[in-house]
Design an enzyme around this catalytic site. Structure first.
Site, PDB file in Angstrom:
ATOM      1  N   THR A  48       3.354  23.960 -13.974  1.00 18.77           N
ATOM      2  CA  THR A  48       3.856  24.830 -12.779  1.00 18.77           C
ATOM      3  C   THR A  48       3.353  26.127 -13.013  1.00 18.77           C
ATOM      4  OG1 THR A  48       5.366  23.308 -12.322  1.00 18.77           O
ATOM      5  CG2 THR A  48       5.387  25.450 -11.047  1.00 18.77           C
ATOM      6  N   THR A  49       3.766  27.087 -14.239  1.00 23.64           N
ATOM      7  CA  THR A  49       3.676  28.176 -14.389  1.00 23.64           C
ATOM      8  C   THR A  49       1.991  28.754 -14.497  1.00 23.64           C
ATOM      9  OG1 THR A  49       5.771  28.215 -15.583  1.00 23.64           O
ATOM     10  CG2 THR A  49       4.239  30.148 -15.856  1.00 23.64           C
ATOM     11  N   TYR A 111       7.340  14.626  -3.247  1.00 26.02           N
ATOM     12  CA  TYR A 111       7.062  14.385  -1.964  1.00 26.02           C
ATOM     13  C   TYR A 111       7.473  12.899  -1.581  1.00 26.02           C
ATOM     14  CZ  TYR A 111       4.598  14.443   2.498  1.00 26.02           C
ATOM     15  OH  TYR A 111       4.345  14.383   3.917  1.00 26.02           O
ATOM     16  N   TYR A 137      10.054  15.753 -17.372  1.00 28.02           N
ATOM     17  CA  TYR A 137      10.290  17.101 -16.679  1.00 28.02           C
ATOM     18  C   TYR A 137      10.889  16.761 -15.399  1.00 28.02           C
ATOM     19  CZ  TYR A 137       9.482  21.856 -14.749  1.00 28.02           C
ATOM     20  OH  TYR A 137       9.429  22.904 -14.233  1.00 28.02           O
ATOM     21  N   ARG A 142      11.635  21.554  -7.160  1.00 23.01           N
ATOM     22  CA  ARG A 142      10.204  21.419  -6.640  1.00 23.01           C
ATOM     23  C   ARG A 142       9.971  20.067  -6.244  1.00 23.01           C
ATOM     24  NH1 ARG A 142       7.014  25.795  -8.035  1.00 23.01           N
ATOM     25  NH2 ARG A 142       7.842  27.386  -9.291  1.00 23.01           N
ATOM     26  N   LYS A 165      12.656  18.112 -20.243  1.00 18.69           N
ATOM     27  CA  LYS A 165      12.857  19.413 -20.043  1.00 18.69           C
ATOM     28  C   LYS A 165      13.630  19.183 -18.683  1.00 18.69           C
ATOM     29  CE  LYS A 165      10.314  23.247 -18.071  1.00 18.69           C
ATOM     30  NZ  LYS A 165       9.171  23.842 -17.674  1.00 18.69           N
ATOM     31  N   ILE A 207      11.426  25.309 -22.723  1.00 15.58           N
ATOM     32  CA  ILE A 207       9.780  25.783 -22.276  1.00 15.58           C
ATOM     33  C   ILE A 207      10.064  26.774 -21.260  1.00 15.58           C
ATOM     34  CG2 ILE A 207       7.907  24.811 -20.902  1.00 15.58           C
ATOM     35  CD1 ILE A 207       8.504  21.903 -22.344  1.00 15.58           C
TER      36      ILE A 207
END
Length: 292
Positions: A48-49, A111, A137, A142, A165, A207
């Site tokens: 994402t980052t 989604y 993750y 999100r 994570k 992370i």
């Protein structure tokens, strides 16, 4: 599988852009040197980052090849690969099979909002197909769906799923995972500001987003925590409280890129639908980092 390589700080690398929004590989090289010299234990690319949603398949190959070619400390590399189509994720594994990746970091499906059994079957299919170990993750903010403790515990029994994570922000859930998973299943923090509290009950590190900006301070905090020296770890944690706030102010990676511009490491350019950080945020970062 050597899980010790994931004890400490993994930095969720940003992807620098030029003003025309092409990838700035000179800045990326400088940034890898910055975090490596700061003492992080491993690199996490194209998550994402790293703005993976707006980076093309060709660009992703260029980035991963560049990271391996410009990795001064030969740090382990984790690749971000998740999606809301299980088949698509499995197919993508074939494109990275020839890289010497330490693991795949796979975001839970977004989604679609699948059921817990759907999430479990999704991850099992990925783990069955992956030539690399898989780190789950969980980031409900999100994805709009939480990977529950019960689902994570079930997945921890898969031989190719080595950890999670956790960015749920739910410490009770994190404790339940830590208490009920095998010793070789690792709990990694996905919330910088919750990392130290999570380490008190078994989390092995993070992370991290802020480690892009302050790799040494954050990595030293983690190492003190792993040594059980929470007094010294807490000093560093408290020193970064303002930083945690700034990194979260305008979203990720908008805010962290603004902090990196304050350090003259790159420009704060991002690709739409993200929009560059404000001048006010840049000013606050310069004030904060000027004190360091």
């Amino acid at each position: 599988m050597n899980i010790n390589q994931f004890k400490g700080t993994g930095v969720a690398l940003v992807t620098p852009f030029k003003s025309d929004l092409s990838i700035d590989f000179d800045a990326l090289k400088q940034h890898i040197e910055h975090v490596s010299n700061g003492g992080v234990e491993y690199l996490v690319v194209l998550g994402t980052t790293g703005e993976a949603p707006t980076i093309s398949a060709e660009e992703k190959n260029q980035v991963i090849e560049f990271v391996f070619a410009n990795n001064p400390r030969n740090l382990p590399v984790v690749y971000g690969l998740g999606g809301n189509s299980t088949k698509w994720v499995v197919d993508q594994l074939d494109l990275v099979k020839n890289y010497d990746l330490a693991a795949i970091l796979s975001l839970s499906p977004y989604y679609n909002k699948p059921s817990q059994i759907g999430i479990q079957k999704h991850y099992e299919a990925i783990a069955d197909a992956s030539p690399f170990p898989v780190i789950l993750y969980n980031v409900p903010a999100r994805t709009s769906s939480n990977v529950t403790a019960e689902t994570t515990i079930a997945l921890s029994k898969h031989p190719n799923i080595i950890g999670t994570k956790e960015a749920s922000g739910n410490l009770s859930q994190c404790m339940t995972i830590e208490q009920n998973t095998p010793d070789d299943f690792i709990l990694i923090s996905g919330d910088d500001e919750l990392t130290l509290p999570m380490m008190s009950f078994g989390c092995v590190g993070a992370i991290s987003v802020i480690a892009n900006i302050q790799p040494k301070t954050f990595s030293d905090m983690i190492r003190f925590g792993l040594e059980g020296n929470f007094k010294e770890a807490n000093k560093l944690h408290m020193a970064m409280m303002k930083g945690y706030d700034l990194v979260g102010r305008e979203g990720n990676p908008v805010s962290v890129k603004t902090g990196l511009e304050a350090l003259d490491l790159m420009k704060r350019d991002v690709r739409l639908p993200l929009f560059e950080g404000s001048k006010e945020l840049l000013r606050h970062f310069k004030m904060y980092l000027g004190d360091k």
